[in-house]
Design an enzyme around this catalytic site. Structure first.
Site, PDB file in Angstrom:
ATOM      1  N   GLY A  37      42.616  48.812  39.688  1.00  0.00           N
ATOM      2  CA  GLY A  37      43.784  49.999  39.749  1.00  0.00           C
ATOM      3  C   GLY A  37      44.874  49.202  38.910  1.00  0.00           C
ATOM      4  N   GLU A  65      35.576  41.067  33.860  1.00  0.00           N
ATOM      5  CA  GLU A  65      35.433  42.047  34.888  1.00  0.00           C
ATOM      6  C   GLU A  65      33.863  42.053  34.994  1.00  0.00           C
ATOM      7  OE1 GLU A  65      37.343  44.453  36.706  1.00  0.00           O
ATOM      8  OE2 GLU A  65      35.257  44.550  37.374  1.00  0.00           O
ATOM      9  N   ASN A 123      31.645  37.198  35.632  1.00  0.00           N
ATOM     10  CA  ASN A 123      32.002  36.720  36.816  1.00  0.00           C
ATOM     11  C   ASN A 123      33.058  35.823  36.513  1.00  0.00           C
ATOM     12  OD1 ASN A 123      32.798  35.540  39.356  1.00  0.00           O
ATOM     13  ND2 ASN A 123      31.020  36.254  40.118  1.00  0.00           N
ATOM     14  N   CYS A 171      61.970  50.800  32.057  1.00  0.00           N
ATOM     15  CA  CYS A 171      62.280  49.663  31.136  1.00  0.00           C
ATOM     16  C   CYS A 171      63.024  48.798  32.173  1.00  0.00           C
ATOM     17  CB  CYS A 171      63.063  49.863  29.919  1.00  0.00           C
ATOM     18  SG  CYS A 171      64.585  50.538  30.226  1.00  0.00           S
TER      19      CYS A 171
HETATM   20  N1  LIG Z   1      53.295  42.791  42.205  1.00  0.00           N
HETATM   21  C1  LIG Z   1      52.134  42.339  42.477  1.00  0.00           C
HETATM   22  O1  LIG Z   1      52.357  41.203  43.273  1.00  0.00           O
HETATM   23  C2  LIG Z   1      50.664  42.509  42.135  1.00  0.00           C
HETATM   24  C3  LIG Z   1      50.707  43.434  40.913  1.00  0.00           C
HETATM   25  C4  LIG Z   1      49.423  43.676  40.459  1.00  0.00           C
HETATM   26  C5  LIG Z   1      48.324  43.088  41.178  1.00  0.00           C
HETATM   27  N2  LIG Z   1      48.637  42.471  42.410  1.00  0.00           N
HETATM   28  C6  LIG Z   1      47.345  41.943  42.981  1.00  0.00           C
HETATM   29  O2  LIG Z   1      46.493  41.826  42.030  1.00  0.00           O
HETATM   30  C7  LIG Z   1      44.975  42.388  42.787  1.00  0.00           C
HETATM   31  C8  LIG Z   1      44.184  43.293  41.885  1.00  0.00           C
HETATM   32  O3  LIG Z   1      44.786  44.565  42.087  1.00  0.00           O
HETATM   33  P1  LIG Z   1      44.013  45.941  41.603  1.00  0.00           P
HETATM   34  O4  LIG Z   1      44.951  47.071  42.119  1.00  0.00           O
HETATM   35  O5  LIG Z   1      43.506  45.886  40.174  1.00  0.00           O
HETATM   36  O6  LIG Z   1      42.771  45.700  42.565  1.00  0.00           O
HETATM   37  P2  LIG Z   1      41.305  46.624  42.429  1.00  0.00           P
HETATM   38  O7  LIG Z   1      40.489  46.282  43.588  1.00  0.00           O
HETATM   39  O8  LIG Z   1      41.393  47.874  42.039  1.00  0.00           O
HETATM   40  O9  LIG Z   1      40.632  45.761  41.036  1.00  0.00           O
HETATM   41  C9  LIG Z   1      40.175  44.405  41.272  1.00  0.00           C
HETATM   42  C10 LIG Z   1      39.028  44.615  40.281  1.00  0.00           C
HETATM   43  O10 LIG Z   1      38.560  42.758  39.923  1.00  0.00           O
HETATM   44  C11 LIG Z   1      36.899  42.924  39.791  1.00  0.00           C
HETATM   45  N3  LIG Z   1      36.430  41.691  40.208  1.00  0.00           N
HETATM   46  C12 LIG Z   1      36.319  41.377  41.696  1.00  0.00           C
HETATM   47  N4  LIG Z   1      35.665  40.084  41.628  1.00  0.00           N
HETATM   48  C13 LIG Z   1      35.418  39.692  40.370  1.00  0.00           C
HETATM   49  C14 LIG Z   1      34.943  38.565  39.731  1.00  0.00           C
HETATM   50  N5  LIG Z   1      34.544  37.379  40.611  1.00  0.00           N
HETATM   51  N6  LIG Z   1      35.086  38.423  38.456  1.00  0.00           N
HETATM   52  C15 LIG Z   1      35.579  39.539  37.545  1.00  0.00           C
HETATM   53  N7  LIG Z   1      35.956  40.493  38.255  1.00  0.00           N
HETATM   54  C16 LIG Z   1      35.928  40.754  39.496  1.00  0.00           C
HETATM   55  C17 LIG Z   1      36.679  44.138  40.493  1.00  0.00           C
HETATM   56  O11 LIG Z   1      35.359  44.668  39.957  1.00  0.00           O
HETATM   57  C18 LIG Z   1      37.604  45.165  40.236  1.00  0.00           C
HETATM   58  O12 LIG Z   1      37.685  45.901  38.993  1.00  0.00           O
HETATM   59  C19 LIG Z   1      45.169  42.531  44.060  1.00  0.00           C
HETATM   60  O13 LIG Z   1      45.020  41.535  44.852  1.00  0.00           O
HETATM   61  C20 LIG Z   1      46.818  43.082  43.882  1.00  0.00           C
HETATM   62  O14 LIG Z   1      47.177  42.837  45.291  1.00  0.00           O
HETATM   63  C21 LIG Z   1      49.707  41.941  42.673  1.00  0.00           C
END
Ligand SMILES: NC(=O)c1ccc[n+]([C@@H]2O[C@H](COP(=O)([O-])OP(=O)(O)OC[C@H]3O[C@@H](n4cnc5c(N)ncnc54)[C@H](O)[C@@H]3O)[C@@H](O)[C@H]2O)c1
Ligand SMILES: NC(=O)c1ccc[n+]([C@@H]2O[C@H](COP(=O)([O-])OP(=O)(O)OC[C@H]3O[C@@H](n4cnc5c(N)ncnc54)[C@H](O)[C@@H]3O)[C@@H](O)[C@H]2O)c1
EC number: 4.2.1.49
Lengths: 565, 565
Positions: B176, B196, B242, B418
């Site tokens: 997401g 991914e 992975n 922005c």
């Molecule tokens: N402002 C912030 O601090 C901030 C901003 C963006 C994201 N985040 C963090 O980043 C993370 C991702 O958020 P999201 O909404 O995209 O989550 P999400 O769960 O939608 O996506 C995670 C993705 O990682 C993939 N994945 C899992 N294990 C994997 C591996 N071992 N190798 C490769 N791919 C793998 C999954 O298939 C999935 O598509 C979360 O922990 C979120 O809290 C934080």
């Protein structure tokens, strides 16, 4: 390096009608800040401590000077921002906005504990604001006399047919707030035995006539109580000792059937500073001097010992309660500490708010207060008279105003407190403003309140204990109260954490508004002194209290989801 | 009983120039509340969920209707009070006060945990407000693209003289939020290799043009990266694999001196969902199908395997870091897990805020956003143009605006994000207000920001991680920010707890102001859009950041204890 929190300077607010700032709207916070540190008002003014253990008015003396400097220069469309007692910024706002905005001691919840606070405090990054210390509307012990008087009187009504003659109250602590207990008890008609470990505190209360006698042994103190209760005389004694020793000993005597006035205390409570286990509560078996020294050198040890003693203390209170003695927690968080220490039934006896105060909160009633910036007692006497004329039917109010004038010495700027609620507060404010405008009062008056309040506090062990709907811990309410008072045009607004119950246990907001006799002030007074108590009414109406819903209806509040539109 | 949080109704904000409320100051919050629940904006609008798991715009559908009803009737001197998504009161304030005051999800610290929140939420007493969900200024995924773009761009400025041409970023996760990475990297001028494990996620990003290519082997992916970096072309590839395999393998090749574009990745980060070891991270050697199945049948085993793999993953990141490759944690908690698994130097590399965002925060720079209440994309294109004219030197901004227009589809009311800071924001606001006044824009514009912000957030694991003076957890700042914005005359102001890091871990404030083309609005815009970013500057100046102190000086902020008077 010199201690930035120590200074031998004595601070006195300017009095009279000469401005030292650019307007009364900025003169008012400056005088009230100084008044908080007036030698007759503050507990330890040289260390910037106003009351309540370490409740300060400014973070350091340099910060104090900088706040005063900023207020002296502040324009009518500027606002001073104060973060935990340090003046951060002067910003451009507008005439109807507050002149000072304050936040004290707030921490992100996961870190909101004494350890983390003390670390930041030591680094000079924070200050403990208590309730009215860091928000510049402490006025000495009158406020707490009135609150304690209301509580004891209500307990008398509930348990003793409204007559406390020949009854005695057992309690602890003669500090900034606790010192009001003997006088409040006597005003309510009862005798009072207060255990206080620090003799200087007891002496101070005797000197100011808040307490009548002093004793160094339990037997001596009980002998006095015995004589007075028998004679139907309302008098008070300070017993020099440790409450954690004395409470269990009296309980033991009661349970053993040993001689005791009335066979038992008639009401039991406590106002040691249990909310602050490091600075507020003398551990059993320790000397006061040793305790003070070890607060610096062995803080962990002090805390552990204090907490263990509190457990014994509360266990005794539970013992009284279980034996049918009306027992109440007076908002120092001592039950919580005892429970944390493993005393499972620590919350057996209630807090004073659900027991005695909440019905008043439902109508927005609570400690309303004002101070005369002129410094002239006559200004207060004139407002006393005005209040009587404004509320001719309120005999309880008249009785209080008479007793207060007779028994309570002014401390610092002359001031008055009384409990009134929604519908009355703005009338008082507008009346005072007229009296300033007409010259009847020599100078403007500031109007504020305690954080022991209906709408501005979330404190599940005190003000919001045992709410009808279970919303005790919801702190949206105090945050909204501060936003409401800011939007309504109060002169200064503050948001605090911790207050009387300590780190992690409360969030609360303060408000003060200056009646300077202008038409602008009248508009703001009308809004602030309506919306502020109204926020108490709607908070309780939302929780489902019928008294609050009735009060909201009666006053025509617009509460879309509670009263319908 | 029907679920008060479920409704099959679709909500669309009114568009165009016809008012449905009494003024634009009340029409604006109403349209933005509705926009938050627009089917193209909200993740689960029928359950009132805007984004971030359970982040809601109103507590129940009845509350939603009552808020809309109250806003329709609200007068120019009235204010609506909203407590965790429920409209409580309509009060009398004044024209320069906010029209809506909001508090969401706030709990007294000792009770500020998920268990207690969930209990109150279930009872209907609370709502989770996230950041921009309960404060009515969420505008879809444009925000995350921009935030990631700024992070990469800042890394480019710090490490590569502001030019990422020919550089490549190694990262993981196309979910997401992580799915924004390839687009943001390309916008910042870099190539991107994202690992991914779930091919469907990669395909989705390629379909929406957020990612350019797909590869099934590291060699194939590196070959593409090699071609693009050499040609100075910014393009992205999703490598199905992975991260716990790929990161160590790339590190191995780098250390062994085997061929690799540029000899090494130029930036390394990760956005797998490491914060959730059960559902968020595929263990090494497992298939995705197997992983999903065993999440149900053998959750403990999944967690243990995922955590062990994360340790390898982070160990590789530490390896890159130690070899001098800029490496950053993107807020997914992966360092914490690795350290818990025994990797002692897991925190060797920094989080993205202290590394790249804080220097921007020091100047009050952060995600500034606006939305066209007309609903007409032309209004946004005109503001895009106006921004370019207003800031002719800011090529970084021009580049973003052009790319955003080209690559990012509007969701709901057309909007733009922005990153600009103190000194620029009020100029933008005043310009937009003029454009509304002159009729150049069809209808008023609302201006707000995210809570990922300089002055309005205390969040020790994210926005305020590793503050220079250790004041990470001090939440006086966000509370003051809300009071400042209320006093300055924002259209709506909100105070939240929890946000993106969950119960207990943050406090933050939101602000939105409506540019309706009036002179009154101009005054308020000037104050709010100056004071709000200034609060970020003074918060960082107080913490001792030289960039913030310099910025404060440059802009003539009055900070008595920081700059002297
Ligand atoms: N402002 C912030 O601090 C901030 C901003 C963006 C994201 N985040 C963090 O980043 C993370 C991702 O958020 P999201 O909404 O995209 O989550 P999400 O769960 O939608 O996506 C995670 C993705 O990682 C993939 N994945 C899992 N294990 C994997 C591996 N071992 N190798 C490769 N791919 C793998 C999954 O298939 C999935 O598509 C979360 O922990 C979120 O809290 C934080
Ligand atoms: N509104 C309310 O709910 C309310 C009202 C009044 C007081 N309180 C609470 O009551 C407490 C007292 O307030 P304060 O301002 O008087 O504090 P304080 O610190 O000024 O006074 C506390 C006193 O207790 C004495 N003391 C400490 N340990 C003792 C012991 N073991 N035995 C006997 N005496 C001991 C100290 O010497 C001191 O004089 C605080 O916790 C306060 O928060 C709450």
């Amino acid at each position: 390096m010199t201690d930035p929190r120590h200074n031998i300077r004595d601070v006195f607010p300017p009095t009279g009608t000469e401005l030292t700032c650019k307007s009364w709207q900025t003169e008012a916070p400056m005088r009230m800040l100084m008044n908080n540190l007036h030698p007759d008002v503050a507990e330890n003014p040289h260390e910037l401590v106003v009351y309540g253990g370490i409740g300060r008015a400014a973070r350091t003396w340099e910060d104090f000077d900088a706040i005063v400097g900023a207020l002296r220069e502040l324009e009518a469309d500027e606002t001073l921002i104060v973060q935990s007692g340090k003046p951060i910024a002067v910003i451009r706002t507008h005439a109807d906005a507050p002149r000072v905005l304050i936040a004290n001691s707030n921490l992100v919840p996961h870190w909101a504990n004494w350890d983390h606070f003390n670390e930041l405090d030591k680094k000079g990054l924070m200050m403990y604001g208590q309730m009215t210390a860091g928000s510049w509307i402490y006025i000495g012990t009158q406020g707490i006399v009135q609150g304690t008087y209301e509580t004891f009187a209500e307990a008398g009504r509930q348990h003793y047919g409204g007559d406390l003659t020949g009854k005695w109250i057992l309690t602890g602590g003669l500090g900034g707030m606790g010192g009001a207990q003997p006088l409040a008890a006597v005003m309510a008609g009862a005798c009072c035995l207060t255990v206080e470990c620090d003799e200087t505190r007891a002496d101070f209360r005797i000197r100011t006539r808040y307490c009548d006698e002093k004793a160094h042994s339990l037997d001596a103190a009980l002998a006095m109580i015995g004589r007075w209760t028998e004679a139907g005389e309302a008098k008070s004694v300070a017993l020099i000792g440790n409450a954690a020793d004395i409470f269990p000993e009296i309980l033991r005597r009661m349970q053993a059937g040993e001689p005791l006035p009335n066979g038992r205390p008639d009401i039991v409570t406590d106002q040691t500073s249990a909310h602050d286990p490091l600075h507020g509560y003398l551990p059993r078996g320790w000397s006061v001097a040793d305790w003070r020294a070890r607060q610096e050198t062995a803080p962990k040890e002090v805390e552990a010992a204090a907490r263990a003693s509190m457990k014994e203390h509360v266990a005794a209170m539970v013992g009284f309660w279980s034996a049918g003695v009306p027992t109440l927690d007076y908002g120092n968080n001592i039950r919580q500490v005892a429970r944390d220490e493993g005393l499972e039934d620590a919350f057996a006896f209630p807090g004073f708010v659900p027991a005695y105060i909440r019905p008043l909160f439902c109508k927005g009633i609570g400690p309303f207060r004002w101070a005369a910036l002129s410094g002239d007692p006559e200004d207060i006497y004139k407002t006393d008279q005005a209040m009587k004329e404004l509320f001719p039917e309120n005999t309880h109010l008249h009785r209080w105003l008479d007793m207060a004038r007779e028994r309570i010495a002014f401390q610092g700027l002359p001031s008055r407190i009384c409990w009134i609620g929604l519908g009355d507060r703005h009338r008082a404010g507008l009346k005072f403003n007229e009296m300033v405008a007409s010259g009847e009062l020599k100078a403007p008056v500031v109007i504020g309140r305690d954080h022991l309040d209906a709408g501005s506090v979330a404190s599940p062990n005190r003000e919001t204990e045992a709410m009808r709907d279970g919303s005790d811990a919801v702190s949206d309410w105090p945050l909204l109260n501060a936003l409401v008072n800011t939007a309504s045009g109060a002169t200064w607004v503050s948001l605090h954490h911790g207050g009387g119950v300590g780190m992690g246990f409360s969030q609360h907001a303060g408000v003060v508004i200056c009646a300077d006799g202008t038409r602008g002030a009248a508009k703001r007074l009308e809004r602030v002194l309506w919306n502020d108590p109204a926020s108490g009414v709607w908070r309780h109406a939302d929780a489902g209290y019928p008294e609050a819903i009735a009060c909201a209806r009666e006053h025509g509040l617009k509460l879309p989801r509670i009263l319908g539109t």
